[in-house]
Design a protein around this motif. Structure first.
Motif, short mmCIF file in Angstrom:
data_model
loop_
_atom_site.label_atom_id
_atom_site.label_comp_id
_atom_site.label_asym_id
_atom_site.label_seq_id
_atom_site.Cartn_x
_atom_site.Cartn_y
_atom_site.Cartn_z
N LEU A 195 -10.09 47.14 -1.78
CA LEU A 195 -9.25 47.55 -2.89
C LEU A 195 -10.12 48.27 -3.91
O LEU A 195 -10.17 47.91 -5.07
N GLN B 250 -5.68 50.30 -11.68
CA GLN B 250 -6.52 49.16 -11.31
C GLN B 250 -6.26 48.02 -12.27
O GLN B 250 -5.67 48.20 -13.33
N THR C 239 -14.48 46.08 -4.01
CA THR C 239 -14.10 45.83 -5.38
C THR C 239 -15.33 46.05 -6.25
O THR C 239 -16.36 46.49 -5.77
N LEU D 77 -13.43 40.52 -11.20
CA LEU D 77 -13.35 41.60 -10.23
C LEU D 77 -12.44 42.70 -10.76
O LEU D 77 -11.39 42.41 -11.33
N LEU E 167 -10.09 45.52 -9.44
CA LEU E 167 -9.41 45.77 -8.17
C LEU E 167 -8.45 46.95 -8.30
O LEU E 167 -7.64 47.00 -9.23
#
Length: 474
Positions: A125, A410, A435, A451, A453
């Motif tokens: 991702l 994102q 990621t 994170l 993503l």
């Protein structure tokens, strides 16, 4: 062309055969004549060099005896030594031994993971990308073809194409509230090129520059390259906040419409506060509206540049998020007082976008294709944001706390019981899920761990599979 690389001197005491042998040996050893390269026949090379055929034949025979050439009767000699590999090994050895002399800025590049160290083919991702599979390539190709056909009529020497400037003035005014004339717009190879241009133009060595922390690493990289002292400003729920007691810097970089990476929106009161700090010629603001086209839950907030009444704001944008990442086009709306200086600097630095791509994009926008594509992508990306948030909550709710942004491409998922986000990223990359660690976007000691993503580039089935892989991994 081999004969052009050889310089024989008839008066040299070494003799023609020895000179030719030595120079051919050097060309092979340095990789100029690579392994497998077929040399000219002795007759042809002798003619090109103006020497006897015997001179060339004797040189070929000597090099064959030394193992540099493979020669057989009736065939032209072939290079058998890979000198290029030898040179690469020597360069690598020199780099390892620390003998390379670099600028302080270049020496620090490996300390920051920007651009991301894993630049493999795109995988879920990875943040920062739209879905190139949904781009209307046939329409775009037609615009480029028509632009190429008109190349003979194109005015030479024009760096920033007039038609693209004009359509951008209209588009930015109606969609983002930007106030500008066509002369204020610079068309550049990327938004990063715009930051480089700004840094080279208004930042001197030792100047103070404020950036968001965590924030976009490319901004700090551009300003540090100009010798600036870069200071990170911590964030609150409204994005960047001013640290009390600090004098106004030379430049402030911010992403007020959608803070990178948190997605937070800067309030009007906070925007007005930062505008009050700035003074033309003393303190400038750079507004990076990197994905300002994508708002889902409310009407988009006008750009900071549009409420600046005194020409203090540089407005930076890109087409790589709304179109495709390989289009390599960004733009800069410069303060009117600096527009002519920036255009001269743009030429000096070679930050120039291809004319036919600029003209093709002008047609793509003017004919309505760009807005039609944006409307479709807003619906599509909105429909992908929520499934990613829901899947993360379902499978990793005890480990990650998801912040759902009102726009963008994102989202941030913060770690609830750990700070080892960079170790997590390494494990995920090994399993095929890409990621970014939130801590890697900090300038100093990280305060945020989680994170980053991406959801825009991935279909719902791909998002679901990637989150299941994450859950298995952890």
């Amino acid at each position: 062309m081999i004969s052009a690389l050889i310089d024989l001197k008839r008066a040299d005491e070494q003799g023609l055969v020895a000179q030719l042998t030595s120079q051919l040996r050097s060309l092979i050893a340095t990789g100029r004549l690579g392994k497998g390269r077929t040399l000219p026949s002795s007759r042809r090379l002798a003619s090109d060099l103006g020497v006897s055929r015997n001179t060339v034949t004797y040189a070929f025979e000597q090099l064959a005896a030394e193992g540099y050439l493979a020669a057989s009767h009736g065939r032209r000699p072939v290079v058998t030594v890979d000198g290029g590999e030898r040179i690469k090994g020597a360069v690598a050895s020199g780099a390892r031994s620390g003998k390379l002399r670099l600028s302080p800025w270049a020496s620090s590049l490996k300390q920051a993971d920007w651009p991301m160290s894993y630049q493999a083919p795109l995988k879920p991702l990875r943040p920062g990308h739209g879905d190139a599979r949904e781009f209307p390539n046939e329409i775009w190709a037609r615009c480029l073809r028509r632009s190429a056909v008109r190349a003979g009529k194109r005015e030479l020497g024009v760096v920033n194409r007039a038609r693209l400037r004009e359509v951008l003035v209209h588009y930015l005014a109606t969609s983002r509230g930007v106030r500008a004339t066509a002369d204020q717009i610079m068309i550049l190879p990327s938004a990063q090129a715009a930051l480089t241009l700004i840094a080279a133009t208004v930042v001197a060595p030792g100047d103070e520059v404020w950036v968001e922390d965590p924030g976009y690493p490319g901004a700090a990289a551009a300003f540090r390259a100009s010798g600036a002292r870069v200071t990170g400003m911590i964030l609150d729920e409204q994005g960047m906040q001013r640290m009390p007691g600090l004098a106004a810097p030379t430049l402030i970089f911010m992403t007020p419409s959608h803070q990178h990476p948190t997605g937070r929106l800067m309030s009007l009161a906070r925007r007005t506060e930062f505008l009050g700090l700035s003074r033309p010629g003393k303190t400038w603001i750079v507004e990076d509206d990197y994905d300002g086209e994508f708002h889902y839950d409310s009407r988009p907030v006008p750009a900071l540049q549009g409420i600046d009444a005194h020409g203090r704001v540089f407005y930076v944008g890109t087409f790589s998020k709304a179109m495709t990442s390989d289009i390599r086009l960004g733009y800069l709306v410069a303060p009117l007082a600096l527009a002519s200086t920036l255009e001269i600097a743009q030429r000096h630095m070679g930050l120039i976008a291809a004319s036919h791509v600029q003209d093709g994009l002008a047609e793509f926008i003017a004919d309505g294709h760009f807005l039609a594509h944006l409307r479709r992508m807003r619906r599509l990306y909105h429909a992908r944001r929520d499934p990613l948030a829901e899947e993360l909550e379902r499978h990793l709710g005890g480990m990650l706390s998801v912040e759902v942004p009102s726009g963008g491409i994102q989202l941030v998922a913060r770690l609830t019981r750990s700070r080892a986000d960079q170790a997590m990223v390494k494990r995920l990359v090994a399993t095929g899920v890409e990621t970014r660690a939130l801590s890697s976007l900090s300038l100093g000691r990280p305060r945020d761990h989680g994170l980053l993503l991406g959801f825009a580039a991935w279909r719902e089935s791909e998002i679901s599979a990637a989150v299941r892989t994450m859950a298995t991994c952890f």
